[in-house]
Design an enzyme around this catalytic site. Structure first.
Site, PDB file in Angstrom:
ATOM      1  N   CYS A 113       0.839  -1.197   0.000  1.00  0.00           N
ATOM      2  CA  CYS A 113       0.000   0.000   0.000  1.00  0.00           C
ATOM      3  C   CYS A 113       0.876   1.249   0.000  1.00  0.00           C
ATOM      4  O   CYS A 113       1.879   1.316   0.719  1.00  0.00           O
ATOM      5  CB  CYS A 113      -0.915   0.005   1.226  1.00  0.00           C
ATOM      6  SG  CYS A 113      -2.032   1.429   1.285  1.00  0.00           S
ATOM      7  N   HIS A 156      -9.336  -3.011  -2.789  1.00  0.00           N
ATOM      8  CA  HIS A 156      -8.278  -2.391  -1.971  1.00  0.00           C
ATOM      9  C   HIS A 156      -8.580  -0.903  -1.769  1.00  0.00           C
ATOM     10  O   HIS A 156      -8.504  -0.380  -0.654  1.00  0.00           O
ATOM     11  CB  HIS A 156      -6.915  -2.576  -2.657  1.00  0.00           C
ATOM     12  CG  HIS A 156      -5.778  -1.911  -1.936  1.00  0.00           C
ATOM     13  ND1 HIS A 156      -4.801  -2.605  -1.263  1.00  0.00           N
ATOM     14  CD2 HIS A 156      -5.464  -0.591  -1.779  1.00  0.00           C
ATOM     15  CE1 HIS A 156      -3.934  -1.748  -0.723  1.00  0.00           C
ATOM     16  NE2 HIS A 156      -4.319  -0.522  -1.024  1.00  0.00           N
ATOM     17  N   GLU A 157      -8.965  -0.227  -2.882  1.00  0.00           N
ATOM     18  CA  GLU A 157      -9.251   1.227  -2.783  1.00  0.00           C
ATOM     19  C   GLU A 157     -10.534   1.482  -2.006  1.00  0.00           C
ATOM     20  O   GLU A 157     -10.581   2.408  -1.188  1.00  0.00           O
ATOM     21  CB  GLU A 157      -9.349   1.852  -4.182  1.00  0.00           C
ATOM     22  CG  GLU A 157      -8.110   1.681  -5.058  1.00  0.00           C
ATOM     23  CD  GLU A 157      -6.818   2.004  -4.338  1.00  0.00           C
ATOM     24  OE1 GLU A 157      -5.786   1.371  -4.665  1.00  0.00           O
ATOM     25  OE2 GLU A 157      -6.813   2.868  -3.420  1.00  0.00           O
ATOM     26  N   HIS A 160     -10.102   1.537   1.690  1.00  0.00           N
ATOM     27  CA  HIS A 160      -9.562   2.790   2.232  1.00  0.00           C
ATOM     28  C   HIS A 160     -10.686   3.752   2.612  1.00  0.00           C
ATOM     29  O   HIS A 160     -10.544   4.538   3.555  1.00  0.00           O
ATOM     30  CB  HIS A 160      -8.639   3.488   1.217  1.00  0.00           C
ATOM     31  CG  HIS A 160      -7.231   2.981   1.200  1.00  0.00           C
ATOM     32  ND1 HIS A 160      -6.414   3.007   2.306  1.00  0.00           N
ATOM     33  CD2 HIS A 160      -6.500   2.458   0.191  1.00  0.00           C
ATOM     34  CE1 HIS A 160      -5.229   2.501   1.976  1.00  0.00           C
ATOM     35  NE2 HIS A 160      -5.250   2.165   0.700  1.00  0.00           N
TER      36      HIS A 160
HETATM   37  C1  UDB Z   1       1.670  -0.121  -3.148  1.00  0.00           C
HETATM   38  C2  UDB Z   1       2.133  -0.430  -4.577  1.00  0.00           C
HETATM   39  C3  UDB Z   1       3.113  -1.566  -4.552  1.00  0.00           C
HETATM   40  C4  UDB Z   1       2.758   0.827  -5.157  1.00  0.00           C
HETATM   41  C5  UDB Z   1       0.937  -0.862  -5.414  1.00  0.00           C
HETATM   42  N1  UDB Z   1       1.345  -1.070  -6.766  1.00  0.00           N
HETATM   43  C6  UDB Z   1       1.240  -2.325  -7.257  1.00  0.00           C
HETATM   44  O1  UDB Z   1       0.794  -3.253  -6.595  1.00  0.00           O
HETATM   45  N2  UDB Z   1       1.703  -2.574  -8.511  1.00  0.00           N
HETATM   46  C7  UDB Z   1       1.486  -1.846  -9.625  1.00  0.00           C
HETATM   47  C8  UDB Z   1       1.803  -0.497  -9.711  1.00  0.00           C
HETATM   48  C9  UDB Z   1       1.552   0.156 -10.894  1.00  0.00           C
HETATM   49  F1  UDB Z   1       1.816   1.435 -11.025  1.00  0.00           F
HETATM   50  C10 UDB Z   1       0.996  -0.523 -11.964  1.00  0.00           C
HETATM   51  C11 UDB Z   1       0.687  -1.854 -11.808  1.00  0.00           C
HETATM   52  F2  UDB Z   1       0.136  -2.508 -12.822  1.00  0.00           F
HETATM   53  C12 UDB Z   1       0.922  -2.532 -10.662  1.00  0.00           C
HETATM   54  C13 UDB Z   1      -0.206   0.153  -5.436  1.00  0.00           C
HETATM   55  O2  UDB Z   1      -0.126   1.105  -6.199  1.00  0.00           O
HETATM   56  N3  UDB Z   1      -1.274  -0.060  -4.617  1.00  0.00           N
HETATM   57  C14 UDB Z   1      -2.271   0.999  -4.594  1.00  0.00           C
HETATM   58  C15 UDB Z   1      -2.568   1.509  -3.203  1.00  0.00           C
HETATM   59  O3  UDB Z   1      -1.805   1.405  -2.267  1.00  0.00           O
HETATM   60  N4  UDB Z   1      -3.754   2.066  -3.121  1.00  0.00           N
HETATM   61  O4  UDB Z   1      -4.202   2.533  -1.943  1.00  0.00           O
HETATM   62  C16 UDB Z   1      -1.518  -1.284  -3.836  1.00  0.00           C
HETATM   63  C17 UDB Z   1      -2.129  -2.367  -4.732  1.00  0.00           C
HETATM   64  C18 UDB Z   1      -2.174  -3.713  -3.957  1.00  0.00           C
HETATM   65  C19 UDB Z   1      -3.339  -4.458  -4.529  1.00  0.00           C
HETATM   66  C20 UDB Z   1      -4.243  -3.465  -5.164  1.00  0.00           C
HETATM   67  C21 UDB Z   1      -3.596  -2.114  -5.098  1.00  0.00           C
HETATM   68 ZN    ZN Z   2      -3.584   1.329  -0.372  1.00  0.00          ZN
END
Ligand code: UDB
Ligand code: ZN
Length: 186
Positions: A113, A156-157, A160
């Site tokens: 996250c 996930h979003e 939040h």
């Molecule tokens: C926390 C992080 C590792 C940065 C995670 N990214 C991710 O899982 N990979 C990723 C990133 C990209 F840009 C494009 C892509 F296809 C894959 C993420 O953005 N989040 C979003 C977040 O924290 N929202 O609050 C966490 C993800 C874990 C599962 C769903 C969202």
């Molecule tokens: Zn998150």
């Protein structure tokens, strides 16, 4: 534009609050919030830009993560390959899961996250398939059926917006315990 310093981290009470409904038509302030959140995701997914601004590449960003306790989140799920259209690009407001599969789904690598600096290991069980209803930036009600990775990102979003963080779902006793009716998503 948002930088990593603008992203609230675990421990900030705003991440544990129930966010407030977004009112339509959008105020200028809420329209800017939506644009700024999407701008973060777009820039963070661009190799050169994210290097320049030291951004973690994000696939979703919820308003509480920028200190705004509102039921709004920006989502940018890239396509399979470099030049593909994104699987989903949009800012959702007041989202509700109106139905879901019995089968659960979990990313086989676990989750992370943007607001949690230390990764917590383990499967994060969620619904594998969901039907979500939300309002788009024009205030129109949209109904969307999602499965696998995009469904995980949405959940996930949406968590939040209810003060839930991904590690709340991890089986602390056996983080990587596999169960029968869970689909492990690559
Ligand atoms: C926390 C992080 C590792 C940065 C995670 N990214 C991710 O899982 N990979 C990723 C990133 C990209 F840009 C494009 C892509 F296809 C894959 C993420 O953005 N989040 C979003 C977040 O924290 N929202 O609050 C966490 C993800 C874990 C599962 C769903 C969202
Ligand atoms: Zn998150």
């Amino acid at each position: 534009m948002y930088l990593m310093k603008d992203i609230t981290r675990d421990g900030d009470p705003v991440l544990r609050q129930e966010a407030a409904d977004v009112q339509f038509p959008l105020s200028a302030e809420d329209r800017k919030l939506a644009d700024d959140m999407m701008e973060y995701l777009v820039i963070s997914q661009d190799e050169t830009e994210n290097e320049k601004y030291k951004l973690r590449p994000g696939v979703g960003l919820a308003a509480p993560q920028v200190g705004e306790s509102k039921r709004m989140a920006a989502i940018l799920v890239p396509g399979e390959f470099e030049d593909d259209e994104p699987l989903f690009k949009g800012v959702i407001s007041n989202p509700v899961i109106i139905s879901h599969s019995v089968q659960d789904g979990a990313l086989d690598m676990g989750e992370g996250c943007l607001s949690v600096d230390e990764d917590v290991a383990g499967f994060v069980p969620r619904h594998d398939r969901i039907t979500v209803r939300y309002q788009n930036l024009d205030g129109e009600t949209v109904k969307l059926r999602l499965k696998d990775y995009p469904a995980i990102v949405f959940q996930h979003e949406m968590d939040h917006l209810h003060g839930v963080l991904y590690y709340d779902h991890i089986n602390q006793a056996e983080p990587w315990a596999e169960s029968e009716d869970v689909k492990y998503i690559k």
